[in-house]
Scaffold this motif. Structure first.
Motif, PDB file in Angstrom:
ATOM      1  N   UNK A 131       0.808  -1.191   0.000  1.00 53.61           N
ATOM      2  CA  UNK A 131       0.000   0.000   0.000  1.00 53.61           C
ATOM      3  C   UNK A 131       0.858   1.263   0.000  1.00 53.61           C
ATOM      4  N   UNK A 132       0.196   2.401  -0.203  1.00 52.37           N
ATOM      5  CA  UNK A 132       0.884   3.696  -0.082  1.00 52.37           C
ATOM      6  C   UNK A 132       0.004   4.619   0.739  1.00 52.37           C
ATOM      7  N   UNK A 165      -8.461  -1.369  -2.750  1.00 52.01           N
ATOM      8  CA  UNK A 165      -8.952  -1.372  -1.368  1.00 52.01           C
ATOM      9  C   UNK A 165      -8.066  -0.472  -0.520  1.00 52.01           C
ATOM     10  N   UNK A 166      -8.537  -0.168   0.675  1.00 55.15           N
ATOM     11  CA  UNK A 166      -7.753   0.604   1.640  1.00 55.15           C
ATOM     12  C   UNK A 166      -7.393  -0.258   2.834  1.00 55.15           C
ATOM     13  N   UNK A 343      -7.999  -4.456   6.928  1.00 54.30           N
ATOM     14  CA  UNK A 343      -8.807  -4.162   5.747  1.00 54.30           C
ATOM     15  C   UNK A 343      -9.978  -3.258   6.119  1.00 54.30           C
ATOM     16  N   UNK A 344     -10.258  -2.266   5.289  1.00 50.55           N
ATOM     17  CA  UNK A 344     -11.352  -1.341   5.600  1.00 50.55           C
ATOM     18  C   UNK A 344     -12.695  -2.064   5.704  1.00 50.55           C
ATOM     19  N   UNK A 345     -12.883  -3.169   4.983  1.00 47.48           N
ATOM     20  CA  UNK A 345     -14.156  -3.882   5.028  1.00 47.48           C
ATOM     21  C   UNK A 345     -14.231  -4.919   6.152  1.00 47.48           C
ATOM     22  N   UNK A 364      -3.848   3.500   4.078  1.00 46.09           N
ATOM     23  CA  UNK A 364      -2.993   3.106   2.967  1.00 46.09           C
ATOM     24  C   UNK A 364      -3.876   2.556   1.850  1.00 46.09           C
ATOM     25  N   UNK A 365      -3.429   2.708   0.623  1.00 47.69           N
ATOM     26  CA  UNK A 365      -4.259   2.289  -0.519  1.00 47.69           C
ATOM     27  C   UNK A 365      -3.503   1.345  -1.453  1.00 47.69           C
ATOM     28  N   UNK A 366      -4.236   0.372  -1.956  1.00 48.56           N
ATOM     29  CA  UNK A 366      -3.740  -0.480  -3.031  1.00 48.56           C
ATOM     30  C   UNK A 366      -4.592  -0.173  -4.261  1.00 48.56           C
TER      31      UNK A 366
END
Length: 372
Positions: A131-132, A165-166, A343-345, A364-366
């Protein structure tokens, strides 16, 4: 003029590893990766035994301006019955043309391997840093979490990437923590004991046996996570041995039912608080002393993993694991802990961390896009 070079020599590899030091030289929050660890990850890590990776450097006017890894995770594609590729270890100056050229060559390499989509950043999989950062405090990252230039988000959008996803990071203030999982720890532990479940510290004397037990939990408890692929024996052992070098048994706990592991948690001290002072990530000649002498000054933990087999969830094991960790952390003078990544979910885990007075403070985001 921009020139892309595939990393083939030791000199190229050194340049690939060292490029971020130049890119972030004026950034006080940058933590250099340990050179020895990064070299091992890129060349000899067990990941390479089942998958492929190619490294590329971008030169602009004769000077390195960026880097990227094109990654074909064969085990991922086999497990998910998919045909995707990944990118990782991306770093670039704030120059769209440089970033574009790097992704062009990475996508070309992946397309030749029959990949139809590119996902990242993963370094080189979700079992390592990934992620970033898109949201969070302007501060150094904790151990084994990524750090990046703020303009990467705009570069990815301009290149046509969209959110996959985040991943969330929660900060827990250990000192002011008053959760019932600590207050009622004895009562909860007694309830579990009546069910035949105990929570104990990892036994370093039988570390290999402990690794094997925890690996079965990992491969069952994490199977619905983003990008999950069952770790090979070699990969899990590598991860465990890396952690063992800085492991404190008070922060590595195992939940057992009738002598079999059904859950575990792994926390590690935030050695980035020491590593940030190590020039270019070199342990020698003086970095090793900074690492050894600075251990006792670390006041922050990272909750790297906490999982329970599905059939044993919601009986209080997670609360006892967290409660024991927090109790031990307080006793050892730890001030705060970061739980990452979530995971955000994953509503159950996010809600549990909020109930622990944790607050989400980094995101962070992918991202992904089709390979045309």
């Amino acid at each position: 003029m921009i020139k892309i070079v595939e990393v083939e020599s030791n000199k190229d590899l050194k340049s690939f590893i060292d490029f971020p030091h130049e890119l972030y030289k004026s950034d006080p929050n940058y933590v250099p990766a340990l050179y020895m660890s990064e070299k091992h990850l890129l060349t000899k890590h067990p990941f390479h035994h089942h998958s492929e990776m190619s490294l590329f450097l971008a030169y602009k006017n004769g000077k390195i301006a960026g880097r990227i890894a094109a990654i074909l995770n064969v085990n991922y594609n086999t497990f998910h019955k998919d045909s995707v590729g990944f990118f990782g270890f991306f770093e670039s100056t704030n120059d769209f043309n440089v970033a574009e050229k790097l992704f062009e060559v990475a996508e070309k390499w992946l397309k030749a391997k029959k990949a139809v989509k590119i996902i990242g950043p993963v370094n080189p999989s979700t079992n390592e840093s990934c992620g970033y950062l898109v949201e969070g405090k302007n501060e150094p990252p904790v151990v084994m979490m990524p750090y990046n230039q703020p303009y990467y988000h705009d570069l990815f959008l301009k290149m046509g990437f969209h959110k996959n996803t985040d991943l969330l990071a929660y900060l827990i203030d250990v000192g002011s923590f008053q959760d019932k999982s600590v207050k009622m720890l004895d009562l909860l532990s007694q309830r579990l004991s009546k069910r035949g479940i105990i929570v104990r510290k990892v036994n370093l004397k039988y570390f290999k046996k402990e690794i094997a037990e925890c690996m079965t939990v990992y491969n069952e408890a994490w199977d619905k996570n983003l990008g999950f692929v069952p770790m090979t024996d070699e990969e899990f052992e590598q991860m465990a041995n890396d952690a063992k070098m800085i492991l404190d048994p008070d922060f590595c706990l195992v939940a057992e039912y009738e002598g079999k592991a059904i859950g575990f948690t792994l926390c590690i001290p935030d050695i980035n608080q020491i590593q940030i002072k190590m020039k270019k990530g070199r342990l020698f000649p003086f970095g090793i002393f900074k690492l050894l002498l600075g251990r006792k000054k670390i006041k922050k933990l990272r909750v790297l993993a906490l999982g329970v087999k599905e059939e044993y969830r919601r009986v209080g094991i997670e609360a006892v694991l967290y409660g024991t960790l927090l109790k031990n952390a307080r006793e050892k003078g730890i001030v705060e802990a970061e739980a990452s990544w979530i995971l955000e979910e994953n509503q159950m885990m996010n809600r549990a961390l909020e109930n622990l007075n944790g607050h989400m403070y980094k995101r962070y985001r992918i991202v992904e896009k089709a390979i045309l």
